[in-house]
Design a protein around this motif. Structure first.
Motif, PDB file in Angstrom:
ATOM      1  N   VAL A 284     -72.498  30.952 -25.944  1.00 57.18           N
ATOM      2  CA  VAL A 284     -71.619  31.268 -27.077  1.00 57.18           C
ATOM      3  C   VAL A 284     -71.954  30.300 -28.202  1.00 57.18           C
ATOM      4  N   ILE A 285     -71.491  30.624 -29.402  1.00 54.20           N
ATOM      5  CA  ILE A 285     -71.614  29.683 -30.518  1.00 54.20           C
ATOM      6  C   ILE A 285     -70.228  29.137 -30.818  1.00 54.20           C
ATOM      7  N   LEU A 286     -70.103  27.834 -30.682  1.00 52.30           N
ATOM      8  CA  LEU A 286     -68.836  27.158 -30.950  1.00 52.30           C
ATOM      9  C   LEU A 286     -68.764  26.835 -32.432  1.00 52.30           C
ATOM     10  N   GLY A 287     -67.720  27.335 -33.094  1.00 52.70           N
ATOM     11  CA  GLY A 287     -67.468  27.008 -34.488  1.00 52.70           C
ATOM     12  C   GLY A 287     -66.383  25.954 -34.571  1.00 52.70           C
ATOM     13  N   ILE A 288     -66.726  24.806 -35.133  1.00 51.93           N
ATOM     14  CA  ILE A 288     -65.762  23.703 -35.186  1.00 51.93           C
ATOM     15  C   ILE A 288     -65.872  23.008 -36.543  1.00 51.93           C
ATOM     16  N   ARG A 289     -64.733  22.826 -37.217  1.00 52.30           N
ATOM     17  CA  ARG A 289     -64.704  22.211 -38.534  1.00 52.30           C
ATOM     18  C   ARG A 289     -64.945  20.696 -38.429  1.00 52.30           C
ATOM     19  N   PRO A 290     -65.513  20.085 -39.478  1.00 52.80           N
ATOM     20  CA  PRO A 290     -65.762  18.638 -39.444  1.00 52.80           C
ATOM     21  C   PRO A 290     -64.516  17.806 -39.176  1.00 52.80           C
ATOM     22  N   GLU A 291     -63.351  18.266 -39.674  1.00 51.41           N
ATOM     23  CA  GLU A 291     -62.136  17.481 -39.461  1.00 51.41           C
ATOM     24  C   GLU A 291     -61.632  17.553 -38.022  1.00 51.41           C
ATOM     25  N   GLN A 292     -62.216  18.434 -37.200  1.00 49.93           N
ATOM     26  CA  GLN A 292     -61.846  18.516 -35.794  1.00 49.93           C
ATOM     27  C   GLN A 292     -62.672  17.549 -34.926  1.00 49.93           C
ATOM     28  N   ILE A 293     -63.620  16.861 -35.557  1.00 51.10           N
ATOM     29  CA  ILE A 293     -64.395  15.829 -34.857  1.00 51.10           C
ATOM     30  C   ILE A 293     -64.086  14.503 -35.555  1.00 51.10           C
ATOM     31  N   ARG A 294     -63.464  13.608 -34.863  1.00 55.13           N
ATOM     32  CA  ARG A 294     -63.013  12.373 -35.501  1.00 55.13           C
ATOM     33  C   ARG A 294     -63.184  11.191 -34.537  1.00 55.13           C
ATOM     34  N   GLN A 295     -62.863  10.019 -35.022  1.00 58.27           N
ATOM     35  CA  GLN A 295     -62.976   8.840 -34.168  1.00 58.27           C
ATOM     36  C   GLN A 295     -61.965   8.911 -33.035  1.00 58.27           C
ATOM     37  N   ALA A 296     -62.426   8.623 -31.815  1.00 59.55           N
ATOM     38  CA  ALA A 296     -61.537   8.652 -30.657  1.00 59.55           C
ATOM     39  C   ALA A 296     -60.684   7.388 -30.644  1.00 59.55           C
ATOM     40  N   SER A 297     -59.423   7.568 -30.352  1.00 59.67           N
ATOM     41  CA  SER A 297     -58.528   6.417 -30.208  1.00 59.67           C
ATOM     42  C   SER A 297     -58.588   5.920 -28.767  1.00 59.67           C
ATOM     43  N   ASP A 298     -57.874   4.843 -28.502  1.00 54.08           N
ATOM     44  CA  ASP A 298     -57.845   4.296 -27.139  1.00 54.08           C
ATOM     45  C   ASP A 298     -56.944   5.107 -26.212  1.00 54.08           C
ATOM     46  N   SER A 299     -56.132   5.982 -26.824  1.00 57.83           N
ATOM     47  CA  SER A 299     -55.221   6.777 -26.003  1.00 57.83           C
ATOM     48  C   SER A 299     -55.989   7.893 -25.303  1.00 57.83           C
ATOM     49  N   PRO A 300     -55.432   8.451 -24.218  1.00 59.25           N
ATOM     50  CA  PRO A 300     -56.113   9.532 -23.505  1.00 59.25           C
ATOM     51  C   PRO A 300     -56.316  10.747 -24.400  1.00 59.25           C
ATOM     52  N   ALA A 301     -57.316  11.528 -24.070  1.00 53.07           N
ATOM     53  CA  ALA A 301     -57.587  12.739 -24.836  1.00 53.07           C
ATOM     54  C   ALA A 301     -56.423  13.710 -24.715  1.00 53.07           C
ATOM     55  N   GLY A 302     -56.197  14.484 -25.806  1.00 49.56           N
ATOM     56  CA  GLY A 302     -55.144  15.488 -25.785  1.00 49.56           C
ATOM     57  C   GLY A 302     -55.544  16.683 -24.939  1.00 49.56           C
ATOM     58  N   THR A 303     -54.668  17.686 -24.909  1.00 50.84           N
ATOM     59  CA  THR A 303     -54.868  18.849 -24.049  1.00 50.84           C
ATOM     60  C   THR A 303     -56.200  19.532 -24.294  1.00 50.84           C
ATOM     61  N   TYR A 304     -56.589  19.686 -25.566  1.00 48.59           N
ATOM     62  CA  TYR A 304     -57.821  20.402 -25.893  1.00 48.59           C
ATOM     63  C   TYR A 304     -58.855  19.476 -26.532  1.00 48.59           C
ATOM     64  N   GLU A 305     -58.833  18.208 -26.121  1.00 45.77           N
ATOM     65  CA  GLU A 305     -59.763  17.227 -26.679  1.00 45.77           C
ATOM     66  C   GLU A 305     -60.729  16.741 -25.616  1.00 45.77           C
ATOM     67  N   GLY A 306     -61.907  16.355 -26.094  1.00 47.04           N
ATOM     68  CA  GLY A 306     -62.866  15.669 -25.249  1.00 47.04           C
ATOM     69  C   GLY A 306     -63.347  14.426 -25.953  1.00 47.04           C
ATOM     70  N   HIS A 307     -63.409  13.307 -25.244  1.00 42.01           N
ATOM     71  CA  HIS A 307     -63.926  12.062 -25.811  1.00 42.01           C
ATOM     72  C   HIS A 307     -65.367  11.881 -25.347  1.00 42.01           C
ATOM     73  N   LEU A 308     -66.251  11.562 -26.270  1.00 49.35           N
ATOM     74  CA  LEU A 308     -67.631  11.300 -25.892  1.00 49.35           C
ATOM     75  C   LEU A 308     -68.241  10.272 -26.837  1.00 49.35           C
ATOM     76  N   THR A 309     -69.225   9.553 -26.332  1.00 50.00           N
ATOM     77  CA  THR A 309     -69.908   8.532 -27.133  1.00 50.00           C
ATOM     78  C   THR A 309     -71.259   9.068 -27.570  1.00 50.00           C
ATOM     79  N   THR A 310     -71.586   8.887 -28.844  1.00 49.62           N
ATOM     80  CA  THR A 310     -72.855   9.368 -29.367  1.00 49.62           C
ATOM     81  C   THR A 310     -73.360   8.356 -30.391  1.00 49.62           C
ATOM     82  N   VAL A 311     -74.514   8.624 -30.951  1.00 48.12           N
ATOM     83  CA  VAL A 311     -75.102   7.765 -31.982  1.00 48.12           C
ATOM     84  C   VAL A 311     -75.049   8.505 -33.311  1.00 48.12           C
TER      85      VAL A 311
END
Length: 370
Positions: A284-311
């Protein structure tokens, strides 16, 4: 004010099909914006409404009256052009008054109307100047004043701000918005600028290759685009399109995301019942707006969130926020971060990917998967 119905309109230029079965109902007092890339047919459609170009099939109704065969002067429409189209030898006063003079309006009424419009547009101090003595924004106000003095049933704006610099374009956009809120006039507005469309419109009509792709409110167009073209055209920066795979996760579905190090993450999607069952384990092609990708906080991910580390490959501070470019699933994506996050290009950065408003598209048809 009056309603406007563009009814199954087609326009042919020889073998070229410029408008393809366009059907739009515009309510009295509504602000409709026609948007699309150059050559999509939006100016052609505007010209058919004005009567400057005859349609091949269909009908155009203003209020309850069909005007398809009427000349432009009999349609009671005022048009504001990209080029201003002012008479250089006339003063601002005469430019605004000229249309009224041609309609044999009395001199007393003309004077009253010119003064009213000049005050409304804050150009009353310019009435004795000629166009060559005016700035671009002032000329555009005069062009608008000439249209407003007539009080027609419908106003047509054909890319009126495209010749202005960026700062003045923002100011004039605000003026047009305030003008519409004050007068409650029926307006059809053509632009290729999606920010103008989002900020001005009650509804937006997105066109491509003579076809009306979607007609909806700005919010609907932005959050629920019907296909990848609409999704990519509306929004700045535009929506990210990431090739991925849909997977089953617990009792629902998830999208597979892979960071720069090859680490795989399954990010849950909102519950859509059985609608996505046929797409499990398919691309599938995932369409996601730039504002839906942001800096992860120290709190656990929300229901529909994923935390990942990248460069981060690129960091672009804009003042109000910071845009960064990185990679997911071996494809470039843009994220909109808080300016206080201070990201550094080339360094690891932890991101939160929020799929609560994500959209999925069919890789073949590019239509939205509902």
């Amino acid at each position: 004010m009056s309603s406007l119905h563009i009814k199954a309109v087609n326009k042919h230029y020889g073998d070229y099909h410029a408008l393809k079965n366009i059907d739009i109902q515009i309510d009295s007092g509504e602000f409709l914006v026609l948007v699309g890339p150059s050559g999509c047919g939006k100016s052609t459609l505007m010209n058919t409404i004005a009567g400057l170009d005859q349609i091949s099939e269909g009908a155009i109704l203003i209020g309850d009256q069909e005007v398809t065969q009427l000349s432009p002067k009999d349609r009671d429409i005022a048009m504001v052009f990209q080029s201003y189209a002012l008479y250089p030898s006339m003063t601002v006063r005469r430019n605004i008054a000229f249309g009224l003079e041609m309609r044999k309006v009395s001199p007393e009424q003309i004077a009253q109307e010119v003064d009213r419009v000049a005050r409304l547009l804050q150009i009353d101090h310019l009435l004795e100047r000629k166009p060559a003595e005016l700035s671009g924004g002032q000329r555009q106000r005069v062009a608008m004043g000439r249209a407003l003095a007539r009080e027609p049933k419908i106003y047509l704006f054909d890319e009126p701000l495209s010749n202005l610099d960026a700062k003045l374009r923002v100011e004039m956009r605000t003026e047009i918005k305030k003008l519409h809120q004050r007068l409650k006039t029926t307006i059809v507005y053509v632009t290729h600028d999606q920010i103008e469309a989002m900020t001005l419109a009650d509804r937006i009509a997105v066109m491509k290759d003579g076809v009306l792709l979607q007609l909806a409110s700005p919010e609907q167009i932005y959050n629920n685009p019907v296909n990848m073209f609409v999704a990519g055209f509306m929004g700045s920066p535009s929506m990210n399109f990431v090739r991925s795979h849909l997977r089953s996760l617990n009792d629902g579905f998830a999208v597979e995301l892979v960071n720069r190090d090859g680490e795989r993450h399954l990010v849950p999607l909102p519950d859509r019942g059985k609608a996505l069952s046929d797409w499990v384990n398919r691309e599938v092609i995932l369409g996601i707006r730039p504002e839906q990708i942001r800096q992860a906080s120290d709190s656990p991910a929300g229901t529909y969130e994923g935390h990942l580390t990248t460069v981060l490959d690129v960091v672009e501070p804009t003042g109000a926020d910071t845009l960064v470019v990185t990679q997911l699933n071996d494809q470039e994506v843009t994220a909109r971060l808080d300016p206080e996050s201070h990201p550094v290009p080339g360094c690891p950065f932890r991101l939160s990917v929020d799929l609560s408003k994500a959209v999925l598209f069919d890789p073949q048809s590019e239509d939205r998967i509902h």
